[in-house]
Design an enzyme around this catalytic site. Structure first.
Site, short mmCIF file in Angstrom:
data_model
loop_
_atom_site.label_atom_id
_atom_site.label_comp_id
_atom_site.label_asym_id
_atom_site.label_seq_id
_atom_site.Cartn_x
_atom_site.Cartn_y
_atom_site.Cartn_z
CB CYS A 349 -0.20 -5.91 85.32
SG CYS A 349 -1.54 -6.79 84.51
CB CYS A 350 4.90 -5.87 86.79
SG CYS A 350 4.00 -7.10 87.74
#
Length: 366
Positions: A349-350
């Site tokens: 997600c990052c």
């Protein structure tokens, strides 16, 4: 917006050659403020592993502060930009490449979809402007396509690089995304905009504490040779068991373009992790929330796979072995992602990767 001709394009698989990975760095004006030292340490670890293998773009309002945390490297590009948060997977460009792949350095199409904080749950106006800033600064190469008339997050789709895109009904049909479009209408939009031949929908799968309404990158991931890695669950008393069991049944029904079933590799579920605002707990207590820990949220980069670990050595090792089975030619590197799941995401997600040729030289904006 007028639809673009995408007949010669394809959304590449994540394991295709990459030119760079983008991180949007945490800072004190984000929700990370209470644990800023811990999350910064995690980001430094990710950054160091990425820059060993390819270029790294760091988006931050504080480039000088971040620069002091990392070794000097000509592979790192710092982009000064105001941000709301750090979820590069969901506000970053989704990039199409030449389907014929005669050259990895031509024909990129940089798709800038609207990011609205996962259905207007969180403020995202600054993050939604990051892509335009990258393009205007000359950081990325390709044709800029403004798709801000359509909400789509990078974590909600997976591609095999051959025209099949996977997604979940839970996310794409969730409120405040693209209503009043029907599922069939959304599928047609995805095909047109992502140059997809077909869309495969997964109807089940839900993690407690997930803000995204079921992003596929927390549940099911695509790997070479028609392989799907997915989050399993053996504990019938686990509140996630029913949804994950039904998701497994969904996956068994999917077929490749040639009509065969996919090769399914089952990732373990981490044992439940709770957080009370100060410490991690392995059992529920009053005031503690369960965090959405998942091993499916790994990142494929050039020569390696970075995968999340959760201080559960037996399950961390089991997940590494499954991922190594899917990517036997890559180094498997674990990164403790407990700080990330405090804000309900994980490693993948990052990050957002760019295909080969999109970022060809370091260029810093200050």
């Amino acid at each position: 917006m007028e639809q673009q001709d995408t007949s010669r394009k394809v959304l590449p698989a994540e394991w295709a050659p990459q030119s760079a990975v983008m991180l949007t760095w945490p800072h004190s004006n984000t929700d990370w403020q209470p644990i800023l030292p811990q999350i910064t340490e995690t980001y430094v670890r990710m950054a160091k592993e990425i820059v060993k293998r390819e270029r790294l773009i760091i988006v931050t309002p504080e480039p000088n502060k971040v620069r002091q945390l990392l070794p000097h490297s000509p592979r790192i590009t710092y982009v000064k930009c105001d941000t709301n948060d750090t979820w590069a997977r969901d506000h970053g460009f989704i990039t199409l490449v030449d389907r014929e792949q005669k050259s990895p350095f031509t024909g990129h199409r940089l798709l800038d979809f609207q990011f609205n904080g996962w259905g207007k749950k969180f403020e995202a106006s600054l993050d939604n402007r990051i892509n335009r800033s990258l393009f205007d600064a000359g950081i990325v190469n390709g044709e800029y396509i403004d798709y801000n008339d359509f909400v789509l997050e990078g974590g909600s789709i997976e591609s095999d690089g051959e025209g099949t895109v996977f997604t979940t009904t839970g996310c794409l049909m969730a409120p405040n995304r693209n209503q009043p479009l029907s599922q069939d209408e959304i599928e047609e939009e995805l095909k047109k905009r992502l140059a997809a031949d077909r869309i495969l929908w997964i109807d089940h799968g839900d993690l407690v504490g997930d803000d995204t309404d079921g992003h596929i990158d927390t549940l099911v991931r695509v790997a070479p040779a028609d392989t799907l890695l997915y989050m399993g669950c053996d504990d019938e008393n686990d509140e996630q068991y029913e949804q994950l069991h039904k998701m497994e049944e969904d996956l068994r029904m999917l077929q490749t373009k040639s009509g065969r079933g996919y090769r399914l590799l089952r990732l373990p579920s981490p044992r439940p992790i709770y957080y009370d605002g100060e410490q991690f707990l392995d059992s529920p207590t009053e005031g503690a929330e369960r965090l959405p820990a998942t091993y499916a949220n790994f990142l494929v980069i050039n020569g390696a796979v970075l995968y999340p670990t959760y201080a559960q050595p037996d399950l961390d090792a089991e997940a590494a072995a499954v991922i190594a089975d899917a990517f036997p030619d890559r180094e498997i590197i674990g990164i403790d992602c407990r700080p990330i799941i405090i804000q309900h995401g994980s490693l993948h997600c990052c990050t957002m990767q760019f295909p080969a040729g999109v970022v060809v030289k370091a260029k810093t904006t200050e």
